[in-house]
Scaffold this active site. Sequence first.
Site, PDB file in Angstrom:
ATOM      1  N   GLU B  60       5.164  -6.373   6.567  1.00  0.00           N
ATOM      2  CA  GLU B  60       4.275  -7.537   6.572  1.00  0.00           C
ATOM      3  C   GLU B  60       4.998  -8.842   6.289  1.00  0.00           C
ATOM      4  O   GLU B  60       4.713  -9.882   6.893  1.00  0.00           O
ATOM      5  CB  GLU B  60       3.140  -7.348   5.557  1.00  0.00           C
ATOM      6  CG  GLU B  60       1.988  -6.488   6.058  1.00  0.00           C
ATOM      7  CD  GLU B  60       2.273  -4.989   6.048  1.00  0.00           C
ATOM      8  OE1 GLU B  60       3.340  -4.590   5.542  1.00  0.00           O
ATOM      9  OE2 GLU B  60       1.438  -4.224   6.550  1.00  0.00           O
ATOM     10  N   HIS B 129      -8.618  -1.308   1.031  1.00  0.00           N
ATOM     11  CA  HIS B 129      -8.981  -1.615   2.417  1.00  0.00           C
ATOM     12  C   HIS B 129     -10.326  -2.313   2.501  1.00  0.00           C
ATOM     13  O   HIS B 129     -11.021  -2.196   3.515  1.00  0.00           O
ATOM     14  CB  HIS B 129      -9.023  -0.343   3.272  1.00  0.00           C
ATOM     15  CG  HIS B 129      -7.693   0.284   3.524  1.00  0.00           C
ATOM     16  ND1 HIS B 129      -7.005   0.986   2.563  1.00  0.00           N
ATOM     17  CD2 HIS B 129      -6.895   0.305   4.625  1.00  0.00           C
ATOM     18  CE1 HIS B 129      -5.859   1.435   3.073  1.00  0.00           C
ATOM     19  NE2 HIS B 129      -5.768   1.033   4.315  1.00  0.00           N
TER      20      HIS B 129
END
Lengths: 324, 324, 318, 318
Positions: B60, B129
């Site tokens: 990321e 999440h």
Amino acid sequence: MREITYRQALNEALDEELTRDRAVFVAGEDVAIYGGAYGVTADLWKKYGDDRVKDTPISESAIVGLGIGAALTGLRPVVEIMYIDFIPLALEQINNQAAKIRYMFGGKCKVPLTIRTEGGAGRTLGAHHSQSLEAWLIHIPGLKVVMPATPADAKGLLKSSIRDDNPVVFIEHKMLYNTKGPVPEEEYLVPIGRAEVKKPGRDVSIITYSRMLLFSLEAAVSLEKEGISAEVVDLRTLLPMDVESIVKTVKKTHRVVIVEEDCKTGGTGAEIGMTIMENAFDELDAPIKRVAGADVPMPKSPVLERLAIPDPERICQAVKEVLR
Amino acid sequence: MREITYRQALNEALDEELTRDRAVFVAGEDVAIYGGAYGVTADLWKKYGDDRVKDTPISESAIVGLGIGAALTGLRPVVEIMYIDFIPLALEQINNQAAKIRYMFGGKCKVPLTIRTEGGAGRTLGAHHSQSLEAWLIHIPGLKVVMPATPADAKGLLKSSIRDDNPVVFIEHKMLYNTKGPVPEEEYLVPIGRAEVKKPGRDVSIITYSRMLLFSLEAAVSLEKEGISAEVVDLRTLLPMDVESIVKTVKKTHRVVIVEEDCKTGGTGAEIGMTIMENAFDELDAPIKRVAGADVPMPKSPVLERLAIPDPERICQAVKEVLR
Amino acid sequence: MMDKTLAVQLLKQMMEIRQFEDKIMELLAKNVAEGGSHLYAGMEAVAVGAISALRTDDYITSTHRGHGHAIAKDGDLKALMAEILGRKTGVCKGKGGSLHLADVSKGNLGANGVVGGSIGLATGAGLSIKMKKTDQVVLCFFGDGATNQGIFYESLNIASLWQLPVIYICENNFYGMSVSVKRASAVQDLSKKALAFDMPAETVDGMDVLAVRESVSRRVNQARSGQGPSFIVANTYRYYGHSRSDPRVYRTREEEKFWRERDPIPNFSRKMIEQGILSQEEVTQLEEQVKQAIEEATEYAIDSPWPEPEELYTDLYA
Amino acid sequence: MMDKTLAVQLLKQMMEIRQFEDKIMELLAKNVAEGGSHLYAGMEAVAVGAISALRTDDYITSTHRGHGHAIAKDGDLKALMAEILGRKTGVCKGKGGSLHLADVSKGNLGANGVVGGSIGLATGAGLSIKMKKTDQVVLCFFGDGATNQGIFYESLNIASLWQLPVIYICENNFYGMSVSVKRASAVQDLSKKALAFDMPAETVDGMDVLAVRESVSRRVNQARSGQGPSFIVANTYRYYGHSRSDPRVYRTREEEKFWRERDPIPNFSRKMIEQGILSQEEVTQLEEQVKQAIEEATEYAIDSPWPEPEELYTDLYA
Ligand SMILES: Cc1ncc(C[n+]2csc(CCOP(=O)(O)OP(=O)(O)O)c2C)c(N)n1
Ligand SMILES: Cc1ncc(C[n+]2csc(CCOP(=O)(O)OP(=O)(O)O)c2C)c(N)n1
Ligand SMILES: [Mg+2]
Ligand SMILES: [Mg+2]
């Protein structure tokens, strides 16, 4: 009482806790041989050795990861992130792991980790070494966030943080290290989660924390000369926030100025303000004012840096505005 | 007008911009062959090839770094971070680099980077999440933060984001991908920075964004049946915030409920509330209420997950409280 | 010759994992299980072989694909199943779910929703052990995709530098979601990544439970005796898609067949039968027994109560 | 034989950097320069040798120790000095300062306050070049300490995987602040880190400007002709402490002496004189000329106005 610096007070806290509890250790960049970029860990390495005072590679993410893993398995790590500007490098570990593990695991473990870091402007170091990012951290349930302004609070709160069974981010301020104040010789703790009225007053409440306490107190002295009595409340802990103390001062003065160094938009002051809105709206005789950092990256130039953060004069102005 | 899903609308926006401008490219985890974890980039790889639609390693930080470097040297990258929960892994690059470079370099460059990501709860995916972390991002001057709720806004705002010369974080919501709405066939843009009244009303303003718009509209329908007329304002862009539209609705209704999915403490609602405090305090006839996510990591269990975020019923309750 | 008790243990655990995962797949299809679940089917030999090399007081850290590790680390099937269904009786009281199975009391420091998210923690547990001078070790599991995350490298560097008792096991199933190792990593031989840290490394057949066990045992012994960390790449395969909706366009049916033929469970059973350690009957019995246990766990989970609304706010702070 | 123009250019730039840094040190002592500055003195051969191998349209990314790179990448001494003093006439209008010297128009994508912070950007610039099919290259500078940051590894992997035209140059001065490579890195030969990515790597004497130039030239040619990235470790030394207040307890005076004797500037001058390329007189003249230029830059900077208060809010959004 003896007077020592904020730096020394922090150093004593670490020293005492390292002695008191073998589970405590210190790790971070340049904390050992060098004694910390701002000298907070000076001489601890000599006293406790590599085993308990550890220089790490420049790996912020793994440093915090290490701390979490060690905390989860019985130790009480105190890890240092040299500048709060580098906290984002470790934020996944802080946000997703340190703060959430206990809850996600159904309360069956604990993470007694202290993350020391340092923030704020004032040394013209530019945009990567001058930030105030505490607002991100108060938005992470599971953490505690501590931001002391005085040497005595720094010592007492750091000791409490180390003894706390939860992850605590302990944020120092680079412009406070050399400030002096009375600090008891005997052992003491300052509880996490309690604000303190640093100067009582009647007409207006200035709610603040960290270095901005000093500017707020300066402002209060000037205001006093003009016949305005300001109460200065030092939050000391930002998460959990001391709602009771905040409500108390609002009920007393009915007017509020919030002073924060971080960028205004989305800053800590917004949460303080809404806490008042929700708990003491009817007590307010005027809109709350925020005196905050400018919504820009911190400019290098000393002339711009000074303008980018609050100063006593602007605090006085804001007070006068809420009194109008 | 034809109705398409939020997912399709986003896909069209990407497709059109990839066709329009050779400088645009898409990169991220599973965006090519797989078409994106939530299918937003479906079929683009087939159409544009590896060169313009790039699968990346799970990195990321480097993904955003890549985007910044490419933007700084003339391209218009659209990078994807699969879940906003992983944004912290890239936050150093977003906060210190993407958002600050132009200012630090004296305005002599630009970073036309779009970072697409996706957040929110509702699929019982647990604490890693399901987060809503937009509050961190609005605290970063130099960024723009966009959070559309409808298919039409999603398309028009994504196109505007890609064409914007500044770094934009574009936050989708996992529970919106399958929602449908009218979307013009012809090309159009929705400007960044403008809220929209999605339902006019007289008695109270519900200020919200992203998925919570849907719950707020549901609540408004129920309230209407009880004779309460709620105005529902969809912010659409969180940074810069549309102060004018906010003030306008407050001046109209004098009562405000803010609905946000993120954790309440330090959340986006605090900034919205303080914006009102500072710009329309005297217009308020009651304290502002926040209906927000619980201050806990998102629990897995569906029964707890539902409780952890606002629902239409709680919005109605809050409205009634501010009307009391 | 191989110990029968061990053979039974290994086979039984692998069967438990396989049937557990098949059951979850079924429950997902019926919407009894909600949300996602990354299933471990196909990879059983890695968790079972590796964890069988541990003492009960050793630690593991797990991944987003953590059911297998949890079962192998002495996990209670009922509590695990209940957790995945979000029930109060779950090992994390329904708060964690599939992505966060953990049982610190049993040395499972947790699954992790963040790819690479537990590699730092594992390293910290290693530091803890070293500082406390116990002779425990840590097994740190992660996927091939995770070896492209920064914290992987940062952690291996520290572990090697400080000689921490951590065994890093890369479960190389050749894909990170849809992206093949070929498209994600500059090296195809992932064990080369340890060269950057002078860390001993090896690659093992992750479909062979005994091979995994042997390799891990050797590395565990080294770590226990102060010889520091190591890196093991176990080549394996996941049988299901990454998630339920995954149409698996990124890989061929031939490739899947190739790996199905190397299924760790029948292969190990066959081997044990050939070597006369287990009879076909015993294997069949074991399978039945496991089936029974999985059914019980499923019933238990489904019959379990949901968490109380008040629990939303408990367990946050110690 | 060596080209005289080139010899003059290399020597002059190294002198400029050295004298620039000495001047900053002086200004810091007098509090004319505020804040910190990480000085490049001792390391001149790396920036000068490396950047001399570039075309003007190539890119560099720099570090927290970026004065040297900025000067070598055609930086204007006046604008750089003014920037460090926070003046309106600075190359970044006084907003960046020492840690953020940048001039994108000249291909300097900027110094960086974050260790490792520009390695991703460099990789992105490489991607940009590859996509636009120009034959530029990127030189990415960073320190030994930065090779312990996650983004370093993530970026090298991507660069190697996609064969991007980026040359990664590690300025190994053996310390990251106070922490020696010995105490920070599991490998002492930092070029080994490239093994994890099958990236060509080499180590070069970073005190020898010609050696650096030669090595970088070779790698630049490879990158330009589509042969992908490479990793160069240049061994060097910083003469000053990490910051002004640094008492340098982490290293010995003997070690410092050892490296002082390898000072890239007198050594290169001597070599040029020995080879008859430059005369002693020319060297002395050059030194004088540079001194003059530095004095002028300093005066210019000190006489320059501060930014206007309104500038606090300009230059944020495009
Ligand atoms: C930091 C992060 N990025 C992306 C994801 C989304 N994601 C979940 S699993 C996965 C693939 C992981 O691949 P690998 O490490 O090889 O493990 P495998 O799934 O193959 O077992 C991805 C990209 C994530 N969970 N965390
Ligand atoms: C991410 C980050 N962590 C820590 C620091 C503080 N810091 C500034 S320079 C430095 C040492 C860097 O070492 P190296 O990469 O070897 O470069 P050198 O200073 O030796 O040129 C450190 C730790 C920083 N600027 N950024
Ligand atoms: Mg994989
Ligand atoms: Mg160095």
